[in-house]
Each structure stands twice: as C-alpha cells, then as structure tokens.
Scaffold this motif. Structure first.
Motif, PDB file in Angstrom:
ATOM      1  N   ASP A 132       0.799  -1.231   0.000  1.00 11.90           N
ATOM      2  CA  ASP A 132       0.000   0.000   0.000  1.00 11.90           C
ATOM      3  C   ASP A 132       0.829   1.277   0.000  1.00 11.90           C
ATOM      4  O   ASP A 132       0.320   2.348   0.306  1.00 11.90           O
ATOM      5  N   ASN A 138       4.033   3.446  -2.160  1.00  9.27           N
ATOM      6  CA  ASN A 138       4.954   3.543  -3.293  1.00  9.27           C
ATOM      7  C   ASN A 138       6.119   4.478  -3.035  1.00  9.27           C
ATOM      8  O   ASN A 138       6.736   5.004  -3.965  1.00  9.27           O
ATOM      9  N   ASP A 140      -0.954   1.052 -10.183  1.00  9.55           N
ATOM     10  CA  ASP A 140      -0.187   1.030  -8.938  1.00  9.55           C
ATOM     11  C   ASP A 140       1.294   0.912  -9.281  1.00  9.55           C
ATOM     12  O   ASP A 140       1.887  -0.160  -9.216  1.00  9.55           O
TER      13      ASP A 140
END
Length: 227
Positions: free
Chosen positions: A70, A72, A152
């Motif tokens: 969750d 980056n 993502d």
C-alpha cells in the motif's frame, strides 16, 4: 528539508551515513531492524527509504514486500557486494534502485538525488499531462491511468512508462533508459531497466485490440508501439 529513513542494523555505518547526509541538508531518521522500519514508515512522512537487505526480525525483502502492498515511497536497497540475486530480487519486488556495499558516500548521495529527481513535480504546465492511446500520465500528481484504471506504479515504473510513451515507435536502448530514468550510466550486467520494465508490463492492462504494448528488440532496446 528532504526526509529520509535509513533502515540498517549496522549502527556504526548508519550513524556515519546519517551524519554525512545531514551535512548535505537531509533530515535522516535511523532504525536498526525491519519491524522498526515498517513502524517508522507508517508513523511518519518520509521522502525516501534507504533499506539494507540483511537485518534481524524482518530482512529488507520482507520489509519491501509489506511496504509495497500500500505504499509507493521510493526505496534504495543496500545490498551485499557482488550478490546479483539480491539486486534482481529487490528490483522485482519494487525497489527503485540498489547500491552494493561497500560504497562511497558520494555515490550514495548521487543515487539518492537521482531517485528523488524522478519524483519532483514538473516546472511547467505543458509537461503535466501526457497521453497516448489508452494511457494517461499526470506528472504533477505522479499518477498514471489506463482504461480508467489507476495504475499502482512505483516512481521508477512511472518514469519508465513516461519515457516510453513519449517516444512511440522509437527504439530506446537500455543505456538511454538507464540515464533518462535511473539517472546513471548503464554498466555491464546491470539488469535494472529489464526488471523495472518486466514489473511495468505486469501492471499494464491488456490492450482492447489484444496487441502488445512494448516490443523487445534483442540487443537493441525497447519500443512502445504506436498502433
């Protein structure tokens, strides 16, 4: 001031690096095991993580795996000298770059600055939005969309995607991509670009016409297909 988290169980080395980086105008927090590292990341706002591989409780790979669920945030892995498997695995799991130990303080500084440059917001509005076919990249928000799906991506994967779609139909060599995306010259046996591109491919949805997005030209480089 740019805030870094250094996760390394070598306390003496960590203190030396923190002192050096503080002189270069970085704000550095230190922790000395993987569990403490995850807790620090979840409780604070950092611009980048320097992550050692061999640590107690949770090693660097375990920390990176949990982090990438969750988060980056840019990650620079610190690996054992000559241990290629560590470097490849780290890149596969979403690290932005790696630095083999032992390393010079100046090389560490250069790698940190290169990674941070990749996440700096653009200085002009004309570069904020980049689109090609079903891909849209907003450089200001550091977001990429495909077919209305928010991708993502790590900061490095985002920069790689931006480099590719900026030159559709053009062969980009690994040397070009290494300098443009990673901010460093390509060295022999360096597979960083290959691993980042492999990760990017996995995260891109298939085209609706079922055509490939990225072509590999063996011995030459990569091409983003424009049709």
């Amino acid at each position: 001031m740019t805030k870094l988290l250094l996760i390394d169980d070598d306390r003496e080395l960590a203190e030396l690096l923190a002192e050096f980086l503080s002189l270069e105008d970085f704000d550095v927090d230190m922790v000395h095991d993987g569990e403490a590292g995850l807790s620090a990341i979840r409780g604070n706002q950092y611009d980048m993580v320097l992550l050692d591989v061999m640590m107690p409780k949770l090693n660097g790979f375990e920390v990176l795996k949990k982090l990438r669920v969750d988060n980056n945030i840019p990650v620079l892995m610190l690996t054992a000298k000559g241990d290629e498997i560590d470097r490849v695995l780290g890149l596969e799991m979403g690290a932005d770059d790696y630095l083999p130990k032992p390393f010079s303080e100046r090389e560490l500084l250069a790698r940190i600055r290169a990674v941070l440059r990749r996440i700096e917001p653009p200085t002009t509005k004309k570069t904020e939005l980049l689109t090609h076919l079903d891909i849209e990249i907003n450089s200001r928000t550091q977001e990429a969309w495909c077919q209305t799906i928010l991708l993502d991506l790590t900061s490095t994967e985002l920069m790689l995607l931006e480099a590719l779609i900026s030159s559709p139909g053009t062969i980009l060599t690994k040397a070009d991509l290494s300098e443009q995306v990673l901010g460093k010259k390509l060295t022999p046996f360096d597979r960083s670009i290959d691993m980042h591109l492999s990760n990017l491919r996995k995260k891109l949805p298939e085209r609706t016409d079922e055509k490939m997005r990225i072509r590999t030209l063996r011995g030459r480089g990569y091409m983003w297909l424009d049709t």
